[in-house]
Scaffold this motif. Structure first.
Motif, PDB file in Angstrom:
ATOM      1  N   LEU A 177      48.193  13.379 -59.553  1.00  0.00           N
ATOM      2  CA  LEU A 177      47.947  13.430 -58.220  1.00  0.00           C
ATOM      3  C   LEU A 177      48.510  15.082 -57.806  1.00  0.00           C
ATOM      4  CD1 LEU A 177      49.507  10.303 -57.047  1.00  0.00           C
ATOM      5  CD2 LEU A 177      46.838  10.896 -56.983  1.00  0.00           C
ATOM      6  N   ALA A 178      49.482  15.507 -58.657  1.00  0.00           N
ATOM      7  CA  ALA A 178      49.951  16.798 -58.420  1.00  0.00           C
ATOM      8  C   ALA A 178      48.723  17.717 -58.816  1.00  0.00           C
ATOM      9  CB  ALA A 178      51.342  17.109 -59.149  1.00  0.00           C
ATOM     10  N   LEU A 179      47.997  17.466 -59.850  1.00  0.00           N
ATOM     11  CA  LEU A 179      46.773  18.344 -60.145  1.00  0.00           C
ATOM     12  C   LEU A 179      45.731  18.245 -59.279  1.00  0.00           C
ATOM     13  CD1 LEU A 179      46.794  17.737 -63.998  1.00  0.00           C
ATOM     14  CD2 LEU A 179      47.319  19.788 -62.914  1.00  0.00           C
ATOM     15  N   ALA A 180      45.897  16.944 -58.477  1.00  0.00           N
ATOM     16  CA  ALA A 180      44.691  16.870 -57.514  1.00  0.00           C
ATOM     17  C   ALA A 180      44.880  17.654 -56.219  1.00  0.00           C
ATOM     18  CB  ALA A 180      44.465  15.347 -57.013  1.00  0.00           C
ATOM     19  N   ARG A 181      46.312  17.764 -55.801  1.00  0.00           N
ATOM     20  CA  ARG A 181      46.558  18.424 -54.736  1.00  0.00           C
ATOM     21  C   ARG A 181      46.524  19.986 -54.971  1.00  0.00           C
ATOM     22  NH1 ARG A 181      50.803  14.698 -54.768  1.00  0.00           N
ATOM     23  NH2 ARG A 181      52.040  16.217 -56.126  1.00  0.00           N
ATOM     24  N   GLU A 182      46.580  20.430 -56.239  1.00  0.00           N
ATOM     25  CA  GLU A 182      46.366  21.771 -56.562  1.00  0.00           C
ATOM     26  C   GLU A 182      45.077  22.115 -56.433  1.00  0.00           C
ATOM     27  OE1 GLU A 182      47.691  25.743 -57.336  1.00  0.00           O
ATOM     28  OE2 GLU A 182      49.043  23.849 -56.940  1.00  0.00           O
ATOM     29  N   GLU A 183      44.116  21.271 -56.818  1.00  0.00           N
ATOM     30  CA  GLU A 183      42.618  21.484 -56.565  1.00  0.00           C
ATOM     31  C   GLU A 183      42.196  21.678 -55.254  1.00  0.00           C
ATOM     32  OE1 GLU A 183      40.923  22.581 -59.286  1.00  0.00           O
ATOM     33  OE2 GLU A 183      42.421  21.965 -60.606  1.00  0.00           O
ATOM     34  N   ALA A 184      42.765  20.624 -54.307  1.00  0.00           N
ATOM     35  CA  ALA A 184      42.281  20.680 -52.911  1.00  0.00           C
ATOM     36  C   ALA A 184      43.199  21.910 -52.147  1.00  0.00           C
ATOM     37  CB  ALA A 184      43.297  19.395 -52.349  1.00  0.00           C
ATOM     38  N   ARG A 185      44.140  22.619 -52.745  1.00  0.00           N
ATOM     39  CA  ARG A 185      44.512  23.769 -52.308  1.00  0.00           C
ATOM     40  C   ARG A 185      43.654  24.864 -52.775  1.00  0.00           C
ATOM     41  NH1 ARG A 185      49.750  21.576 -53.280  1.00  0.00           N
ATOM     42  NH2 ARG A 185      49.853  22.315 -55.150  1.00  0.00           N
ATOM     43  N   HIS A 186      42.927  25.031 -53.728  1.00  0.00           N
ATOM     44  CA  HIS A 186      41.873  25.918 -54.397  1.00  0.00           C
ATOM     45  C   HIS A 186      40.665  25.866 -53.620  1.00  0.00           C
ATOM     46  CE1 HIS A 186      43.596  25.486 -58.566  1.00  0.00           C
ATOM     47  NE2 HIS A 186      44.595  26.119 -57.967  1.00  0.00           N
ATOM     48  N   LYS A 187      40.307  24.755 -53.444  1.00  0.00           N
ATOM     49  CA  LYS A 187      39.182  24.388 -52.473  1.00  0.00           C
ATOM     50  C   LYS A 187      39.354  24.808 -50.859  1.00  0.00           C
ATOM     51  CE  LYS A 187      35.416  20.809 -51.043  1.00  0.00           C
ATOM     52  NZ  LYS A 187      35.909  20.946 -49.440  1.00  0.00           N
ATOM     53  N   LEU A 188      40.355  24.766 -50.402  1.00  0.00           N
ATOM     54  CA  LEU A 188      40.868  25.199 -49.116  1.00  0.00           C
ATOM     55  C   LEU A 188      40.744  26.791 -49.011  1.00  0.00           C
ATOM     56  CD1 LEU A 188      41.709  24.805 -46.289  1.00  0.00           C
ATOM     57  CD2 LEU A 188      44.274  24.551 -47.118  1.00  0.00           C
ATOM     58  N   THR A 189      41.272  27.352 -50.287  1.00  0.00           N
ATOM     59  CA  THR A 189      41.250  28.764 -50.180  1.00  0.00           C
ATOM     60  C   THR A 189      39.916  29.365 -50.144  1.00  0.00           C
ATOM     61  OG1 THR A 189      43.343  28.881 -51.510  1.00  0.00           O
ATOM     62  CG2 THR A 189      41.758  30.765 -51.851  1.00  0.00           C
ATOM     63  N   PHE A 190      38.886  28.639 -50.870  1.00  0.00           N
ATOM     64  CA  PHE A 190      37.664  29.014 -50.926  1.00  0.00           C
ATOM     65  C   PHE A 190      37.120  28.854 -49.549  1.00  0.00           C
ATOM     66  CE2 PHE A 190      37.727  28.250 -55.602  1.00  0.00           C
ATOM     67  CZ  PHE A 190      38.047  29.610 -56.014  1.00  0.00           C
ATOM     68  N   GLU A 191      37.301  27.693 -48.786  1.00  0.00           N
ATOM     69  CA  GLU A 191      36.781  27.261 -47.449  1.00  0.00           C
ATOM     70  C   GLU A 191      36.970  28.501 -46.616  1.00  0.00           C
ATOM     71  OE1 GLU A 191      38.325  23.473 -46.824  1.00  0.00           O
ATOM     72  OE2 GLU A 191      36.405  22.469 -48.077  1.00  0.00           O
ATOM     73  N   VAL A 192      38.383  29.028 -46.740  1.00  0.00           N
ATOM     74  CA  VAL A 192      38.744  29.865 -45.573  1.00  0.00           C
ATOM     75  C   VAL A 192      38.043  31.385 -45.964  1.00  0.00           C
ATOM     76  CG1 VAL A 192      40.925  31.221 -45.135  1.00  0.00           C
ATOM     77  CG2 VAL A 192      41.233  28.981 -45.401  1.00  0.00           C
ATOM     78  N   ALA A 193      37.941  31.726 -47.255  1.00  0.00           N
ATOM     79  CA  ALA A 193      37.023  32.755 -47.532  1.00  0.00           C
ATOM     80  C   ALA A 193      35.784  32.542 -46.890  1.00  0.00           C
ATOM     81  CB  ALA A 193      37.315  33.066 -49.051  1.00  0.00           C
ATOM     82  N   LEU A 194      35.166  31.551 -47.052  1.00  0.00           N
ATOM     83  CA  LEU A 194      33.996  31.557 -46.647  1.00  0.00           C
ATOM     84  C   LEU A 194      33.907  31.440 -45.052  1.00  0.00           C
ATOM     85  CD1 LEU A 194      30.828  30.981 -47.444  1.00  0.00           C
ATOM     86  CD2 LEU A 194      31.411  28.309 -47.184  1.00  0.00           C
ATOM     87  N   ASP A 195      34.844  31.051 -44.403  1.00  0.00           N
ATOM     88  CA  ASP A 195      34.895  31.186 -42.814  1.00  0.00           C
ATOM     89  C   ASP A 195      34.840  32.551 -42.503  1.00  0.00           C
ATOM     90  OD1 ASP A 195      34.599  28.325 -42.625  1.00  0.00           O
ATOM     91  OD2 ASP A 195      36.789  27.932 -42.362  1.00  0.00           O
ATOM     92  N   ARG A 196      35.831  33.364 -43.361  1.00  0.00           N
ATOM     93  CA  ARG A 196      36.013  34.529 -42.981  1.00  0.00           C
ATOM     94  C   ARG A 196      34.896  35.468 -43.068  1.00  0.00           C
ATOM     95  NH1 ARG A 196      42.134  35.436 -45.525  1.00  0.00           N
ATOM     96  NH2 ARG A 196      43.018  34.656 -43.695  1.00  0.00           N
ATOM     97  N   LEU A 197      33.943  35.219 -44.107  1.00  0.00           N
ATOM     98  CA  LEU A 197      32.733  35.514 -44.646  1.00  0.00           C
ATOM     99  C   LEU A 197      31.805  35.471 -43.643  1.00  0.00           C
ATOM    100  CD1 LEU A 197      31.217  37.384 -46.629  1.00  0.00           C
ATOM    101  CD2 LEU A 197      30.380  35.088 -47.492  1.00  0.00           C
ATOM    102  N   ALA A 198      31.675  34.299 -42.975  1.00  0.00           N
ATOM    103  CA  ALA A 198      30.740  33.766 -42.038  1.00  0.00           C
ATOM    104  C   ALA A 198      31.107  34.474 -40.449  1.00  0.00           C
ATOM    105  CB  ALA A 198      30.901  32.369 -41.698  1.00  0.00           C
ATOM    106  N   SER A 199      32.531  34.624 -40.153  1.00  0.00           N
ATOM    107  CA  SER A 199      32.785  35.232 -39.195  1.00  0.00           C
ATOM    108  C   SER A 199      33.010  36.860 -39.065  1.00  0.00           C
ATOM    109  CB  SER A 199      34.246  34.865 -38.537  1.00  0.00           C
ATOM    110  OG  SER A 199      35.206  35.256 -39.591  1.00  0.00           O
ATOM    111  N   GLY A 200      32.698  37.444 -40.288  1.00  0.00           N
ATOM    112  CA  GLY A 200      32.364  38.806 -40.453  1.00  0.00           C
ATOM    113  C   GLY A 200      33.879  39.642 -40.518  1.00  0.00           C
ATOM    114  N   GLU A 201      34.881  38.728 -40.970  1.00  0.00           N
ATOM    115  CA  GLU A 201      36.306  39.014 -41.239  1.00  0.00           C
ATOM    116  C   GLU A 201      36.217  39.537 -42.586  1.00  0.00           C
ATOM    117  OE1 GLU A 201      39.633  36.735 -40.666  1.00  0.00           O
ATOM    118  OE2 GLU A 201      38.689  35.610 -38.975  1.00  0.00           O
ATOM    119  N   ASN A 202      37.119  40.517 -43.032  1.00  0.00           N
ATOM    120  CA  ASN A 202      37.207  41.020 -44.587  1.00  0.00           C
ATOM    121  C   ASN A 202      38.306  40.091 -45.225  1.00  0.00           C
ATOM    122  OD1 ASN A 202      35.142  42.739 -44.407  1.00  0.00           O
ATOM    123  ND2 ASN A 202      36.806  44.343 -43.530  1.00  0.00           N
TER     124      ASN A 202
END
Length: 71
Positions: A46-71
């Motif tokens: 379960l701890a490993l699953a939570r870590e993977e969820a955090r990784h995915k969130l990091t990529f989602e934030v990066a994609l949102d920033r890319l879509a909005s034109g942020e660096n």
């Protein structure tokens, strides 16, 4: 995710691929936790699953920033 990345991909495609792989890893650890009879092993998965969820969130934030034109 049994998907070979293309030799050339843009940043957004790489983020999408990374998110799919993190989601697959999350599901794997969730499934392994559910199958475990040992509470310590279950908690580890379960701890490993939570870590993977955090990784995915990091990529989602990066994609949102890319879509909005942020660096």
């Amino acid at each position: 995710v049994e998907e070979e990345p293309p030799k050339e991909m843009d940043y957004a495609d790489a983020l999408h691929l990374a998110m799919r792989r993190e989601k697959a890893a999350f599901r794997l650890y969730q499934d392994l936790a559910a199958m475990s009879g040992d509470p310590r092993v279950r908690d580890l998965f379960l701890a490993l699953a939570r870590e993977e969820a955090r990784h995915k969130l990091t990529f989602e934030v990066a994609l949102d920033r890319l879509a909005s034109g942020e660096n």
